[in-house]
Design a protein around this motif. Structure first.
Motif, short mmCIF file in Angstrom:
data_model
loop_
_atom_site.label_atom_id
_atom_site.label_comp_id
_atom_site.label_asym_id
_atom_site.label_seq_id
_atom_site.Cartn_x
_atom_site.Cartn_y
_atom_site.Cartn_z
N ILE A 1 0.84 -1.21 0.00
CA ILE A 1 0.00 0.00 0.00
C ILE A 1 0.87 1.25 0.00
O ILE A 1 0.62 2.20 -0.76
CB ILE A 1 -0.95 -0.02 1.22
N ASP A 2 1.89 1.26 0.85
CA ASP A 2 2.78 2.43 0.92
C ASP A 2 3.50 2.65 -0.40
O ASP A 2 3.58 3.78 -0.90
CB ASP A 2 3.81 2.23 2.04
N ASP A 3 4.02 1.58 -0.98
CA ASP A 3 4.77 1.70 -2.23
C ASP A 3 3.89 2.15 -3.39
O ASP A 3 4.34 2.86 -4.29
CB ASP A 3 5.44 0.37 -2.57
N ASP A 4 2.64 1.70 -3.40
CA ASP A 4 1.73 1.99 -4.52
C ASP A 4 0.90 3.25 -4.33
O ASP A 4 0.02 3.53 -5.14
CB ASP A 4 0.77 0.81 -4.73
N LEU A 5 1.16 4.02 -3.27
CA LEU A 5 0.33 5.20 -3.02
C LEU A 5 0.28 6.16 -4.21
O LEU A 5 -0.81 6.65 -4.55
CB LEU A 5 0.81 5.93 -1.76
N PRO A 6 1.39 6.45 -4.90
CA PRO A 6 1.28 7.35 -6.08
C PRO A 6 0.33 6.81 -7.14
O PRO A 6 -0.46 7.58 -7.72
CB PRO A 6 2.73 7.42 -6.60
N GLN A 7 0.35 5.51 -7.40
CA GLN A 7 -0.56 4.93 -8.39
C GLN A 7 -2.00 4.94 -7.88
O GLN A 7 -2.94 5.16 -8.66
CB GLN A 7 -0.13 3.50 -8.71
N SER A 8 -2.18 4.72 -6.58
CA SER A 8 -3.52 4.79 -6.00
C SER A 8 -4.11 6.19 -6.18
O SER A 8 -5.29 6.35 -6.49
CB SER A 8 -3.48 4.42 -4.51
N LEU A 9 -3.27 7.19 -5.98
CA LEU A 9 -3.73 8.57 -6.16
C LEU A 9 -4.06 8.87 -7.61
O LEU A 9 -5.04 9.57 -7.91
CB LEU A 9 -2.67 9.55 -5.64
N GLU A 10 -3.29 8.34 -8.53
CA GLU A 10 -3.60 8.54 -9.95
C GLU A 10 -4.97 7.97 -10.29
O GLU A 10 -5.75 8.59 -11.02
CB GLU A 10 -2.53 7.87 -10.82
N ARG A 11 -5.25 6.77 -9.78
CA ARG A 11 -6.56 6.18 -10.05
C ARG A 11 -7.68 7.02 -9.43
O ARG A 11 -8.72 7.24 -10.05
CB ARG A 11 -6.59 4.75 -9.52
N LEU A 12 -7.47 7.47 -8.21
CA LEU A 12 -8.49 8.30 -7.57
C LEU A 12 -8.73 9.59 -8.35
O LEU A 12 -9.87 10.01 -8.54
CB LEU A 12 -8.08 8.62 -6.13
N MET A 13 -7.65 10.22 -8.82
CA MET A 13 -7.80 11.46 -9.57
C MET A 13 -8.61 11.23 -10.85
O MET A 13 -9.46 12.05 -11.23
CB MET A 13 -6.43 12.04 -9.91
N ALA A 14 -8.38 10.12 -11.53
CA ALA A 14 -9.14 9.82 -12.74
C ALA A 14 -10.62 9.62 -12.41
O ALA A 14 -11.51 10.06 -13.16
CB ALA A 14 -8.57 8.57 -13.41
N PHE A 15 -10.88 8.97 -11.31
CA PHE A 15 -12.26 8.74 -10.86
C PHE A 15 -12.94 10.06 -10.48
O PHE A 15 -14.09 10.32 -10.86
CB PHE A 15 -12.21 7.78 -9.68
N LEU A 16 -12.22 10.91 -9.75
CA LEU A 16 -12.78 12.20 -9.33
C LEU A 16 -13.07 13.12 -10.51
O LEU A 16 -13.92 14.01 -10.42
CB LEU A 16 -11.83 12.89 -8.36
N ALA A 17 -12.35 12.95 -11.60
CA ALA A 17 -12.52 13.83 -12.76
C ALA A 17 -13.84 13.58 -13.49
O ALA A 17 -14.24 14.38 -14.35
CB ALA A 17 -11.35 13.65 -13.72
N ILE A 18 -14.53 12.50 -13.16
CA ILE A 18 -15.81 12.19 -13.81
C ILE A 18 -16.93 12.91 -13.05
O ILE A 18 -17.15 12.64 -11.87
CB ILE A 18 -16.08 10.68 -13.82
N PRO A 19 -17.65 13.83 -13.68
CA PRO A 19 -18.68 14.62 -12.98
C PRO A 19 -19.98 13.84 -12.81
O PRO A 19 -21.00 14.14 -13.44
CB PRO A 19 -18.85 15.84 -13.88
N SER A 20 -19.97 12.87 -11.92
CA SER A 20 -21.11 11.97 -11.75
C SER A 20 -22.16 12.55 -10.81
O SER A 20 -22.44 12.03 -9.73
CB SER A 20 -20.61 10.61 -11.24
N ILE A 21 -22.78 13.64 -11.22
CA ILE A 21 -23.80 14.35 -10.43
C ILE A 21 -25.14 13.68 -10.67
O ILE A 21 -25.73 13.82 -11.74
CB ILE A 21 -23.85 15.84 -10.81
N SER A 22 -25.65 12.97 -9.68
CA SER A 22 -26.84 12.16 -9.91
C SER A 22 -28.13 12.95 -9.90
O SER A 22 -29.14 12.50 -10.44
CB SER A 22 -26.92 11.07 -8.83
#
Length: 456
Positions: free
Chosen positions: A10-31
């Motif tokens: 988890i510690d080693d992969d944190l930069p990649q985890s953040l990249e995935r989160l940023m891609a997810f957050l960029a989707i404007p999923s306003i229900s």
């Protein structure tokens, strides 16, 4: 050593985890806005693809509204259901945002680095803490630690209209031994929490009607009954001098909070004066024989949320109004039946009506409270696991508000829920400039890894 390897990953992969989160957050999923329906679907599809990459069987299931993402993975062990939601609140007012709400970034603040963007805390960042914990388990061990079902909703921010029908239609598939929900907060920045009780909510509007039309106070004042006077008297009667609600039967069936839970709350050193001081107040107004945290988490309330009647515009109008209305909400606790409380309140009003007045009622929502059975050893195992990750020991806490999905799972699937989240009180969810502390995201992933290891 197996857990240590997962935590290191988890510690080693944190930069990649953040990249995935940023891609997810960029989707404007306003229900709540139909114009964003394609984006909500895109967020669901993004999750499906990501989960399939971890070995889950995943799909976006249709509903009458936005899709439900359902995924299954793992074998053996204790079957668990994890819930989160991938839809987000609207961003208005846009001019109060310091950056594009769907262009997430990591920012430096005096309190440390934060992830800034709509959905960062509520609930995409929280949801992804669990997904990333699963990713680390798979990367290290080639498999999940137990049998998991994931349920990700796309309508939580628009009232979850499809949730109960979906749970009922798919109960056999979704039922597990325990549900995990990540849509809550830390107790404070150093103290993690497991929410074990949630207050329910009942909404009631009452209108007192008198004369057939508004009356001139000079011609009728003193002789005609004023509906505002009647309504004011009813509202004044709702509480006694000790802060107790006076509706007959209101407290019937309410269990006392377990002594060991009260002792934990006492150790939290909650400062009611400081809590109220933040909003310009100073003195608790609830039941005088209860502690402030009991008042917030474990006791029911009756609150007037709005009053309407007569003339309230500029200037002055000497009128006796034909009617007056109030909106009243009740926060309910375990043991209270919302419909019984509604009936008791109506009777309370009707017995106080003078001649020439009638009461008209308009019902709003009703949801019972939820209390989890912490005698299940998984709760204490999870509390100990959380305590190993954070500076201070984890606590069982209550929630003054409502999280309907927890009650719906109890009623429909017969499952208790373990509500664990890593948000902070200042994360500005539902507001401009929403954030999620980087430490919450990182420690949240590590926390779920520890919890899975402890209870699977």
């Amino acid at each position: 050593m197996s857990l240590d390897a997962v935590l290191s990953r988890i510690d080693d992969d944190l930069p990649q985890s953040l990249e995935r989160l940023m891609a997810f957050l960029a989707i404007p999923s306003i229900s709540t806005d139909p114009a964003y329906a394609p984006e909500v679907r895109r967020a669901a599809d993004w999750l499906v693809e990501d989960l399939r990459g971890l070995g889950f069987t995943a799909e976006a299931r249709p509903t009458q509204g936005h899709p439900m993402v359902v995924a299954h993975g793992g074998e053996g062990g204790r079957p668990l259901l994890f819930y989160g939601h991938y839809d987000v609140q609207p961003v208005d007012p846009l001019d109060l945002w310091e950056r594009d709400p769907f262009d997430p970034q990591i920012e430096d603040t005096p309190e440390g680095q934060v992830i800034r963007g709509r959905g960062a805390c509520d609930d995409k960042g929280q949801l992804m803490t669990f997904v990333e914990a699963c990713r680390a388990w798979v990367a290290v061990h080639g498999a999940l630690p137990t049998r998991l079902t994931l349920l990700f909703e796309g309508e939580e921010e628009s009232g979850s209209p499809s949730m109960v029908p979906f749970l009922e239609a798919n109960a056999d598939e979704l039922r597990a031994e325990l549900a995990l929900i990540c849509d809550t907060s830390l107790y404070d920045t150093e103290t993690p929490a497991i929410t074990t009780s949630l207050r329910g909510l009942l909404g009631q509007e009452v209108t007192i009607r008198g004369a057939e039309r508004d009356l001139h106070s000079g011609s009728f004042g003193g002789l005609a009954m004023n509906p505002i006077r009647v309504l004011s008297g009813i509202i004044a009667d709702l509480h006694d001098q000790a802060g107790r609600v006076t509706i007959p039967g209101f407290y019937d069936g309410i269990p006392e909070t377990p002594a060991e839970v009260l002792a934990q709350w006492e150790r939290l050193d909650f400062d009611a004066t400081a809590f109220l001081g933040d909003v310009g107040l100073s003195t608790p107004a609830g039941e005088t024989d209860r502690t402030p945290l009991e008042q917030l988490w474990a006791r029911p309330t009756a609150e007037v949320n709005g009053i309407r009647g007569g003339y309230a515009g500029a200037g002055f109008k000497t009128v006796l109004p034909a009617e007056a209305s109030a909106k009243i909400s009740f926060r309910l606790v375990d043991g209270q039946d919302p419909q019984a409380i509604r009936t008791a309140f109506r009777h309370f009003v009707e017995t106080r009506l003078p001649p020439d007045c009638e009461a008209v009622f308009h019902d709003h929502g009703a949801a019972p409270a939820s209390r989890m059975d912490i005698s299940d050893p998984a709760f204490e195992a999870a509390r100990q696991a959380l305590s190993q990750e954070w500076p201070k020991p984890a606590a069982y806490i209550g929630a003054g508000g409502s999280i309907p999905i927890a009650g719906q799972m109890q009623q429909t699937l017969g499952m208790d829920s373990m509500l664990i989240g890593f948000g902070r009180s200042d994360d500005q969810i539902h507001s401009p400039n929403e954030k999620y502390h980087l430490s919450s995201f990182h420690r949240g992933i590590r926390s779920w890894a520890r919890i899975l290891d402890a209870i699977a």
